[in-house]
Enzyme design. Structure first.
Site, PDB file in Angstrom:
ATOM      1  N   TYR A  20      -7.459  20.062  23.899  1.00  0.00           N
ATOM      2  CA  TYR A  20      -7.400  18.853  23.061  1.00  0.00           C
ATOM      3  C   TYR A  20      -5.925  18.559  22.759  1.00  0.00           C
ATOM      4  O   TYR A  20      -5.530  18.411  21.607  1.00  0.00           O
ATOM      5  CB  TYR A  20      -8.174  19.023  21.749  1.00  0.00           C
ATOM      6  CG  TYR A  20      -9.627  19.352  21.913  1.00  0.00           C
ATOM      7  CD1 TYR A  20     -10.590  18.357  21.890  1.00  0.00           C
ATOM      8  CD2 TYR A  20     -10.050  20.675  22.085  1.00  0.00           C
ATOM      9  CE1 TYR A  20     -11.937  18.661  22.026  1.00  0.00           C
ATOM     10  CE2 TYR A  20     -11.394  20.988  22.227  1.00  0.00           C
ATOM     11  CZ  TYR A  20     -12.327  19.981  22.199  1.00  0.00           C
ATOM     12  OH  TYR A  20     -13.650  20.289  22.334  1.00  0.00           O
TER      13      TYR A  20
ATOM     14  N   CYS B 121      -9.499  19.636  11.516  1.00  0.00           N
ATOM     15  CA  CYS B 121      -9.402  18.579  10.504  1.00  0.00           C
ATOM     16  C   CYS B 121     -10.727  18.456   9.745  1.00  0.00           C
ATOM     17  O   CYS B 121     -10.948  17.456   9.064  1.00  0.00           O
ATOM     18  CB  CYS B 121      -8.992  17.248  11.122  1.00  0.00           C
ATOM     19  SG  CYS B 121     -10.032  16.728  12.485  1.00  0.00           S
TER      20      CYS B 121
ATOM     21  N   GLU C 285      -6.865  17.561  28.120  1.00  0.00           N
ATOM     22  CA  GLU C 285      -7.115  16.424  27.222  1.00  0.00           C
ATOM     23  C   GLU C 285      -7.944  15.388  27.966  1.00  0.00           C
ATOM     24  O   GLU C 285      -7.750  15.159  29.161  1.00  0.00           O
ATOM     25  CB  GLU C 285      -5.749  15.863  26.776  1.00  0.00           C
ATOM     26  CG  GLU C 285      -5.704  14.427  26.328  1.00  0.00           C
ATOM     27  CD  GLU C 285      -6.419  14.176  25.008  1.00  0.00           C
ATOM     28  OE1 GLU C 285      -6.248  14.953  24.059  1.00  0.00           O
ATOM     29  OE2 GLU C 285      -7.161  13.175  24.942  1.00  0.00           O
TER      30      GLU C 285
ATOM     31  N   CYS D 257       0.856  -1.181   0.000  1.00  0.00           N
ATOM     32  CA  CYS D 257       0.000   0.000   0.000  1.00  0.00           C
ATOM     33  C   CYS D 257       0.890   1.228   0.000  1.00  0.00           C
ATOM     34  O   CYS D 257       1.773   1.368   0.859  1.00  0.00           O
ATOM     35  CB  CYS D 257      -0.922   0.019   1.221  1.00  0.00           C
ATOM     36  SG  CYS D 257      -1.924   1.521   1.235  1.00  0.00           S
TER      37      CYS D 257
HETATM   38  C1  SAM Z   1      -7.217  15.895  16.665  1.00  0.00           C
HETATM   39  S1  SAM Z   1      -6.586  15.266  18.187  1.00  0.00           S
HETATM   40  C2  SAM Z   1      -5.346  16.469  18.526  1.00  0.00           C
HETATM   41  C3  SAM Z   1      -4.296  16.080  19.522  1.00  0.00           C
HETATM   42  C4  SAM Z   1      -3.035  16.952  19.575  1.00  0.00           C
HETATM   43  N1  SAM Z   1      -3.345  18.352  19.595  1.00  0.00           N
HETATM   44  C5  SAM Z   1      -2.091  16.620  18.443  1.00  0.00           C
HETATM   45  O1  SAM Z   1      -1.833  17.460  17.574  1.00  0.00           O
HETATM   46  O2  SAM Z   1      -1.576  15.483  18.422  1.00  0.00           O
HETATM   47  C6  SAM Z   1      -7.894  15.583  19.281  1.00  0.00           C
HETATM   48  C7  SAM Z   1      -7.636  15.200  20.715  1.00  0.00           C
HETATM   49  O3  SAM Z   1      -8.776  15.607  21.491  1.00  0.00           O
HETATM   50  C8  SAM Z   1      -9.038  14.652  22.483  1.00  0.00           C
HETATM   51  N2  SAM Z   1     -10.444  14.856  22.869  1.00  0.00           N
HETATM   52  C9  SAM Z   1     -11.560  14.378  22.269  1.00  0.00           C
HETATM   53  N3  SAM Z   1     -12.659  14.847  22.870  1.00  0.00           N
HETATM   54  C10 SAM Z   1     -12.248  15.669  23.875  1.00  0.00           C
HETATM   55  C11 SAM Z   1     -12.910  16.466  24.837  1.00  0.00           C
HETATM   56  N4  SAM Z   1     -14.238  16.497  24.891  1.00  0.00           N
HETATM   57  N5  SAM Z   1     -12.189  17.182  25.696  1.00  0.00           N
HETATM   58  C12 SAM Z   1     -10.829  17.146  25.649  1.00  0.00           C
HETATM   59  N6  SAM Z   1     -10.127  16.401  24.757  1.00  0.00           N
HETATM   60  C13 SAM Z   1     -10.829  15.674  23.879  1.00  0.00           C
HETATM   61  C14 SAM Z   1      -8.696  13.337  21.811  1.00  0.00           C
HETATM   62  O4  SAM Z   1      -8.428  12.332  22.757  1.00  0.00           O
HETATM   63  C15 SAM Z   1      -7.454  13.730  20.985  1.00  0.00           C
HETATM   64  O5  SAM Z   1      -6.278  13.526  21.730  1.00  0.00           O
END
Ligand code: SAM
Length: 447
Positions: A309, A405, A330, A172
């Protein structure tokens, strides 16, 4: 089945019906859009300018969903598919038939369209999209499913629109060469030992999924096997060593083959993550994304930054040197433990991490840390709820850096923030996911 022609009067379409249509644009999410006698048809596998024969998979009064069964005439932006499995285009690369420059153009246009049409926003600077460093072999994580064909295991992706059919993969082009070798070793072991795939319909069998994760900069590889609680033969020692779950499979539905913790380097820092923690799937482009976020944050060395997050702390830690202090929030406790260890590993003393949800954790964080100058948010695809946006606004930060995203959730969130007195200044798309319709972008909102 019925063959539709241009002359047919408008009528309710049916599942399984065939249509001949021309694709005129791309919808959010990546499907082609066509019109057939007043009906809007979202066509999986259809790209702009294509004339296709498509089979309807879902029919409603105003729109239908369909999938291409035959490409009758390719559109002018088409290029030959590079990643093909068993004669089928790779389901993980649905935009590979679109020339890369066209992919970039469509992504930038979709960000613009979402902000203007969904968010009713204007007056922002939409910057050029940052192209990917690598157009192929860029993913550091891929999840595969097991299936069976002719009584033997296959390991690959679900065929487009088929939950019951797995396309077997040899190479892949989304994965590295090493990642492909690791996956094929596991499939060959399953074949050799005749370990059956799990059959969801019959609720029988053993092997469900394989997740291959790589430390791009460390050369480390980790494979996680997800199984039913059936017994199965131990994978060969030269494959990897089972260190979690149970190689006998009797008391553990998942086991990590190889080292449990994955190490990666990013922005000159060293990170470690537990297997349940989120990590950006394109290491090279994560660095670019974070440098855009840092630029938008406009740090001078004194600011208090909230990294909401925060995952394993990558964004906050990459900004810590240029900030006064960083506070990460987080929801996954293991990720917070990773973030704390990552701060220590890199000798960063001005970053603190707290477990909690963005919904309930922001107010306690404000009490603990005080008001931030900059808030970075990086939510999952669903974006922020209206309530979380209200919590974000209570921070009264001068700048909000929104790493998104999904432009269709960024747009309403940004509109709510603008409504509260901020201006949307700059938006920069970053191509983290070549050959797919996924769009990452960073937005700067200022008071
Ligand atoms: C798109 S990822 C981004 C993580 C980090 N900023 C990175 O660049 O690697 C979103 C993150 O939000 C966390 N998350 C999801 N729902 C959440 C919530 N309600 N409150 C806090 N964190 C949350 C997920 O576990 C994940 O780690």
């Amino acid at each position: 089945m019925q063959q539709a022609t241009g002359e047919r009067p408008a009528a309710r379409r049916h599942r399984g019906e065939l249509l001949e249509v021309e694709i005129d644009s791309l919808a959010f999410g990546g499907r082609g859009v066509a019109r057939a006698e007043g009906l809007v048809v979202f066509v999986s596998g259809g790209l702009p300018g294509d004339r296709v024969r498509a089979e309807i998979t879902k029919a409603k009064r105003r729109f239908a969903e369909a999938r291409v069964v035959e490409l009758l005439r390719p559109g002018s932006e088409r290029v030959a598919d590079s990643c093909v499995h068993d004669g089928e285009p790779c389901p993980g690369a649905p935009w590979q038939g679109l020339a890369y420059e066209s992919q970039l153009t469509h992504k930038r246009e979709q960000v613009d369209e979402a902000l203007r049409r969904i968010g009713d926003l204007d007056g922002f600077e939409l910057e050029e999209i940052e192209p990917a460093v690598e157009r192929w072999r860029y993913r550091n994580k891929l999840e595969y499913s097991f299936g069976e064909r002719d009584g033997g295991a296959v390991l690959g992706f679900h065929a487009r629109g088929r939950w019951d059919l797995i396309v077997d993969i040899e190479d892949c082009l989304l994965a590295s060469e090493r990642g492909n070798v690791a996956r094929n070793e596991v499939r060959d072991w399953a074949l050799r030992e005749a370990v059956p795939a799990y059959d969801a319909r019959a609720r029988k069998g053993t092997l469900r999924n394989l997740i291959v994760r790589e430390g791009w900069r460390t050369g480390q590889i980790q494979t996680r096997l997800v199984t039913s609680p059936e017994r199965f033969p131990k994978p060969p020692v030269d494959l990897h060593t089972m260190i979690e779950g149970d190689s006998g499979g009797s008391d553990g539905p998942t086991g990590v083959l190889g080292e449990e913790r994955l190490r990666e380097e990013l922005c000159g820092l060293r990170f470690e993550m537990s297997h349940g923690a989120f990590f950006q799937t394109n290491t090279e482009m994560a660095e670019k994304l974070y440098s855009v976020a840092a630029e938008f944050a406009g740090l001078t060395g004194a600011e208090r930054v909230f990294d909401l997050y925060c995952g394993i702390g990558t964004i906050g830690l990459s900004m810590a040197k240029r900030a006064g202090e960083v506070w990460g929030l987080e929801i996954v406790p293991e990720a917070i433990a990773d973030a704390e260890a990552n701060a220590e590993r890199n000798g960063i003393a001005n970053a603190h991490f707290v477990p909690g949800s963005a919904r309930t954790g922001v107010r306690p964080l404000l009490e603990k840390a005080g008001k931030p100058d900059v808030v970075v948010v990086d939510p999952p695809r669903a974006g922020l709820s209206q309530k979380i946006v209200r919590r974000l606004l209570e921070c009264e930060a001068k700048r909000i850096v929104y790493v998104s995203c999904n432009p269709t959730t960024l747009a309403p969130n940004a509109a709510q923030i603008v409504e509260a007195g901020y201006s949307l200044r700059r938006v920069k798309p970053v191509d983290m996911f070549p050959q797919t319709p996924h769009i990452e972008s960073v937005a700067l909102l200022e008071r």
